[in-house]
Scaffold this active site. Sequence first.
Site, PDB file in Angstrom:
ATOM      1  CB  CYS A 183       0.254   2.403 -10.834  1.00  8.49           C
ATOM      2  SG  CYS A 183       2.040   2.503 -11.111  1.00  8.49           S
ATOM      3  CG  HIS A 220       1.122   6.608  -9.674  1.00 12.34           C
ATOM      4  ND1 HIS A 220       0.913   5.451  -8.954  1.00 12.34           N
ATOM      5  CD2 HIS A 220      -0.113   7.113  -9.963  1.00 12.34           C
ATOM      6  CE1 HIS A 220      -0.399   5.282  -8.788  1.00 12.34           C
ATOM      7  NE2 HIS A 220      -1.034   6.266  -9.397  1.00 12.34           N
ATOM      8  CG  HIS A 228      -4.757   6.218  -9.601  1.00 15.84           C
ATOM      9  ND1 HIS A 228      -3.705   6.707  -8.863  1.00 15.84           N
ATOM     10  CD2 HIS A 228      -5.887   6.553  -8.895  1.00 15.84           C
ATOM     11  CE1 HIS A 228      -4.161   7.323  -7.779  1.00 15.84           C
ATOM     12  NE2 HIS A 228      -5.471   7.237  -7.776  1.00 15.84           N
TER      13      HIS A 228
END
Length: 351
Positions: A266, A314, A326
């Site tokens: 990520c 994240h 993402h």
Amino acid sequence: MAPQPPTKPKQWHRSSLTGTTIRTAATLALAGVASATALPGIGHAEPRLTSAQVKAKVDAYQREAEEATEKYDGARAAADRARRSLHRLRDEAARRTARLNTARNALGAFATAQYRSGTVAPTLQLALASSPAQYLQRASLADRAGDRQAVTIASITREERSLRRVRGEAADRLHALRAAQAAASRHKHAVQEKLAAADALLAKLTRAQRDRLRATQEAHASATSTPRHHAPARTGGRAARAISFAYGAIGKPYVWGATGPYGYDCSGLTQAAWRAAGVSLPRTTYTQINAGRRISRGELAPGDLVFFYSGVSHVGLYIGNGLMIHAPRPGAPVRVAPIDQMPFAGAARPA
């Protein structure tokens, strides 16, 4: 009737420990290491988990793996910095050693000439002593030598002092490098354990359950994805370039620890996207959130970084209309998704 001999207790055979029992033991070993939420112990009937329960556990393992991935990324980045610093310091130490040797050779040549003429001064004998510590303690005698010799002796003194400093810093960097490498190894092992635990749970599902779970995931991904297109027209400059890069990465696999070009985790994706726009971001989610101006959810604009979960584990790239691009998790490629999909933790606008 004659008495019957006592019945022998039933014996367990090696074949009794195959199949479900061994699979259960292996799963318990993995789950026990990877999470405090262990499955029931050996000797009890194992409850059958529903697809929803397995999915929830797998999602939890994958989140924990992502947290460990970010720590791995941070440790690896620290190791890279320490390695570069160590190389620089070693190069500097080599240059200073060469200058020190040159100064000593010059002083030695002068002393040799004086010796041949029978005029070796006590000061030069001192300067050529084998013990640098003894020499430095008594360097105040240098002013008794001639001007040229005094300058040379002062140069030796400075180089000795600088060389000790550089070597001390290099030793510190080497220690930091080894510590960072050890941390990276621990976090890599943690990632592998979490992902192995998730795989073990998925392996316990029947084929029909796995098919239903896969269909649910694909339907969810299809519902939250949008066609590829360029960055919104109202977005300009570097943010537009970052978003354009992220759109180009859609469909590439999640690869933990990766920064492209063939896969991303990520924070690797957001770092690469903003690097394409000429902005250098740090490597991890918990450093990227402090890399620019912190903004509220109501201030979000395309190009901003959006962070999720309480541990800021994240990150995605906001593209407007409540959506982001993402890299979700292992097995899920880079995609467009709503930011409401996960617990929102904060946002930052890269400078």
